[in-house]
Design a protein around this motif. Structure first.
Motif, mmCIF file in Angstrom:
data_model
loop_
_atom_site.group_PDB
_atom_site.id
_atom_site.type_symbol
_atom_site.label_atom_id
_atom_site.label_comp_id
_atom_site.label_asym_id
_atom_site.label_seq_id
_atom_site.Cartn_x
_atom_site.Cartn_y
_atom_site.Cartn_z
ATOM 1 N N THR A 1 0.281 2.521 0.578
ATOM 2 C CA THR A 1 -1.195 2.452 0.312
ATOM 3 C C THR A 1 -2.435 2.793 0.341
ATOM 4 O OG1 THR A 1 -1.318 0.440 1.724
ATOM 5 C CG2 THR A 1 0.004 0.090 -0.190
ATOM 6 N N LEU A 2 -3.631 3.180 -0.582
ATOM 7 C CA LEU A 2 -5.003 3.326 0.386
ATOM 8 C C LEU A 2 -5.896 2.639 -0.746
ATOM 9 C CD1 LEU A 2 -6.737 5.831 1.353
ATOM 10 C CD2 LEU A 2 -6.902 6.758 -0.903
ATOM 11 N N ASN A 3 -6.525 1.580 0.319
ATOM 12 C CA ASN A 3 -7.416 1.069 0.010
ATOM 13 C C ASN A 3 -8.747 1.106 -0.077
ATOM 14 O OD1 ASN A 3 -5.246 -2.166 0.446
ATOM 15 N ND2 ASN A 3 -5.063 -0.443 2.346
ATOM 16 N N VAL A 4 -9.437 1.096 0.041
ATOM 17 C CA VAL A 4 -10.797 2.062 -0.570
ATOM 18 C C VAL A 4 -12.069 1.549 -0.280
ATOM 19 C CG1 VAL A 4 -9.723 3.442 -2.857
ATOM 20 C CG2 VAL A 4 -11.188 1.440 -3.570
ATOM 21 N N CYS A 5 -11.805 0.012 -0.212
ATOM 22 C CA CYS A 5 -13.605 -0.668 -0.128
ATOM 23 C C CYS A 5 -12.729 -1.592 1.395
ATOM 24 C CB CYS A 5 -14.149 -0.892 -1.768
ATOM 25 S SG CYS A 5 -14.218 0.216 -1.962
ATOM 26 N N VAL B 1 1.919 12.363 0.794
ATOM 27 C CA VAL B 1 2.365 10.866 0.447
ATOM 28 C C VAL B 1 1.824 10.569 -1.024
ATOM 29 C CG1 VAL B 1 2.127 8.701 1.767
ATOM 30 C CG2 VAL B 1 2.621 10.201 2.842
ATOM 31 N N ILE B 2 1.735 10.387 -2.119
ATOM 32 C CA ILE B 2 1.406 9.440 -2.980
ATOM 33 C C ILE B 2 0.931 8.122 -2.257
ATOM 34 C CG2 ILE B 2 1.518 8.188 -5.502
ATOM 35 C CD1 ILE B 2 4.572 9.775 -5.611
ATOM 36 N N PRO B 3 -0.382 8.217 -2.838
ATOM 37 C CA PRO B 3 -1.620 7.160 -2.857
ATOM 38 C C PRO B 3 -1.460 5.855 -3.810
ATOM 39 C CG PRO B 3 -3.193 9.395 -2.643
ATOM 40 C CD PRO B 3 -2.061 9.218 -3.383
ATOM 41 N N GLU B 4 -1.231 4.576 -3.613
ATOM 42 C CA GLU B 4 -1.424 3.287 -4.261
ATOM 43 C C GLU B 4 -2.701 2.618 -3.778
ATOM 44 O OE1 GLU B 4 -0.607 -1.001 -4.387
ATOM 45 O OE2 GLU B 4 0.060 0.335 -2.826
ATOM 46 N N LEU B 5 -3.134 3.287 -5.357
ATOM 47 C CA LEU B 5 -5.190 2.681 -4.783
ATOM 48 C C LEU B 5 -5.539 1.113 -5.315
ATOM 49 C CD1 LEU B 5 -6.809 5.383 -7.174
ATOM 50 C CD2 LEU B 5 -6.717 4.917 -4.381
ATOM 51 N N GLU B 6 -5.228 -0.058 -4.174
ATOM 52 C CA GLU B 6 -5.346 -1.143 -4.093
ATOM 53 C C GLU B 6 -7.180 -1.323 -4.672
ATOM 54 O OE1 GLU B 6 -3.108 -3.390 -1.206
ATOM 55 O OE2 GLU B 6 -1.342 -2.427 -2.590
ATOM 56 N N LEU B 7 -7.551 -2.276 -5.586
ATOM 57 C CA LEU B 7 -8.407 -2.029 -5.999
ATOM 58 C C LEU B 7 -8.676 -3.976 -5.820
ATOM 59 C CD1 LEU B 7 -9.382 -0.025 -9.305
ATOM 60 C CD2 LEU B 7 -9.376 0.559 -6.624
ATOM 61 N N TYR B 8 -9.670 -4.340 -4.629
ATOM 62 C CA TYR B 8 -9.276 -6.115 -5.488
ATOM 63 C C TYR B 8 -10.522 -6.274 -5.817
ATOM 64 C CZ TYR B 8 -5.568 -5.286 -1.055
ATOM 65 O OH TYR B 8 -4.475 -5.250 -0.244
ATOM 66 N N ASP B 9 -11.244 -5.778 -6.496
ATOM 67 C CA ASP B 9 -12.814 -6.715 -6.563
ATOM 68 C C ASP B 9 -13.082 -4.787 -8.058
ATOM 69 O OD1 ASP B 9 -14.603 -8.318 -7.684
ATOM 70 O OD2 ASP B 9 -15.314 -8.376 -6.127
ATOM 71 N N THR B 10 -13.630 -5.532 -8.789
ATOM 72 C CA THR B 10 -14.083 -4.381 -10.117
ATOM 73 C C THR B 10 -14.695 -3.080 -9.723
ATOM 74 O OG1 THR B 10 -16.463 -6.221 -10.506
ATOM 75 C CG2 THR B 10 -14.009 -6.617 -11.660
ATOM 76 N N GLY B 11 -15.596 -3.898 -8.776
ATOM 77 C CA GLY B 11 -16.514 -2.344 -8.071
ATOM 78 C C GLY B 11 -15.869 -1.646 -7.155
ATOM 79 N N HIS B 12 -14.604 -1.794 -6.820
ATOM 80 C CA HIS B 12 -14.006 -0.933 -6.072
ATOM 81 C C HIS B 12 -13.464 0.522 -6.821
ATOM 82 C CE1 HIS B 12 -12.649 -3.860 -3.002
ATOM 83 N NE2 HIS B 12 -13.538 -4.426 -3.380
ATOM 84 N N LEU C 1 -4.171 -3.656 -9.391
ATOM 85 C CA LEU C 1 -5.179 -4.554 -9.596
ATOM 86 C C LEU C 1 -4.775 -5.805 -8.461
ATOM 87 C CD1 LEU C 1 -5.896 -3.455 -13.411
ATOM 88 C CD2 LEU C 1 -6.804 -2.591 -11.555
ATOM 89 N N VAL C 2 -5.279 -6.065 -7.543
ATOM 90 C CA VAL C 2 -4.795 -6.830 -6.829
ATOM 91 C C VAL C 2 -6.293 -8.290 -7.139
ATOM 92 C CG1 VAL C 2 -4.544 -7.664 -4.887
ATOM 93 C CG2 VAL C 2 -4.423 -5.320 -5.144
ATOM 94 N N LEU C 3 -5.107 -9.360 -7.293
ATOM 95 C CA LEU C 3 -6.059 -10.165 -8.247
ATOM 96 C C LEU C 3 -5.780 -11.795 -7.860
ATOM 97 C CD1 LEU C 3 -4.881 -10.051 -12.075
ATOM 98 C CD2 LEU C 3 -7.235 -9.522 -11.586
#
Length: 279
Positions: A105-109, A137-148, A169-171
């Motif tokens: 995972t790559l958590n961006v914010c 390593v393949i990044p899985e970009l985890e977006l927890y909010d719309t601005g991420h 998309l983490v909801l």
């Protein structure tokens, strides 16, 4: 329709066996759950690792051992979490990619996460993205909010990511994340670059509804005991395979077969393969 990549998130950083005694916490338990999830139709397993006391850890040796046990048990793709746990410093969490999983995972914010703080400082995220690229390593970009998504697209523009992106998309994370609503899901999906591989992650009671919507829209989906500990109100989950079988049933009802491990390898590729394709 296109095959659906089903991911099983076997055990997260927050729940304990007090919440559900069936939660896997040891490397051996996690590997056994990975095998059962794979047999049920998951092609990817999302893995948090824990120490001897069952607490989240970024210990690379534990991550390597857990990954090895999973790979010995079945050919599923292993995706290690760099989220680890809210109490673990970012630099320690980032070091888990040195176990060299196929994905991480790559958590961006940074964000408020329930009653805690999930720290992902911008320069740290950039360093981690660069290191994942070096290690292929393949990044899985985890977006927890719309601005991420803005941050993820900035990393792409800076050359730290390679298309096609792999986005989650983490909801439903309370007190910090976007609410689990169709409107929020659609807002982000509509802004994703063409060709992006995306999946829905929904926390708690909305897990089934939101993942089903994501599948209906042509996305992929994640389930597992990290995301929900109950099948329905008052009915605890017995194991991860139970949740995977339910989601596989939803996918097939929508005439989408679960993607095989081989198909996932083709769909997601690797950094080196993507770079070669763009050369």
């Amino acid at each position: 329709m296109n095959p659906a990549i089903i991911t099983a998130a076997l055990t997260g950083p927050i729940a304990t066996t007090r919440d559900n005694p069936n939660l896997p916490v040891t490397p051996e338990q996690i590997a056994a759950e990975a095998k059962a999830a794979y047999d049920a139709g998951a092609a990817v397993v999302h893995v948090h690792v824990r120490d001897e006391d069952g607490n989240p850890t970024a210990d690379v040796a534990v991550a390597e051992r857990t990954t090895r046990l999973i790979e010995e048990a079945c050919p599923v793709h292993v995706q290690l979490s760099t989220g680890v746990g809210l109490s673990v410093p970012f630099e320690d969490r980032a070091g888990i990619v040195e176990a060299r999983p196929r994905m991480a995972t790559l958590n961006v914010c940074s964000m408020t996460f329930g009653g805690g703080e999930f720290r992902n400082p911008p320069e740290g995220v950039r360093r981690l993205a660069a290191r994942m690229r070096e290690l292929d390593v393949i990044p899985e970009l985890e977006l927890y909010d719309t601005g991420h998504l803005d941050m993820a697209l900035s990393l792409l523009e800076e050359g730290l990511l390679v298309e096609p992106l792999n986005v989650s998309l983490v909801l439903g994370v309370r007190h910090g994340g976007m609410a689990a609503t169709p409107e929020n899901m659609l807002k982000v999906v509509r802004e994703l670059p063409a060709g992006t591989a995306w999946q829905v992650i929904a926390i708690g009671r909305t897990n089934l509804q939101m993942t089903a919507m994501g599948l209906a829209l042509g996305g992929n989906a994640r389930t597992g005991m990290e995301d929900t500990l109950t099948l329905r109100r008052g009915v605890p989950v017995s194991n991860n395979a139970e949740l995977v079988r339910r989601l596989v049933g939803v996918a097939r009802a929508l005439e989408r077969e679960p993607a095989t491990v081989e198909e996932v390898g083709t769909l997601l590729g690797s950094h080196s393969e993507r770079l070669a394709a763009g050369a």
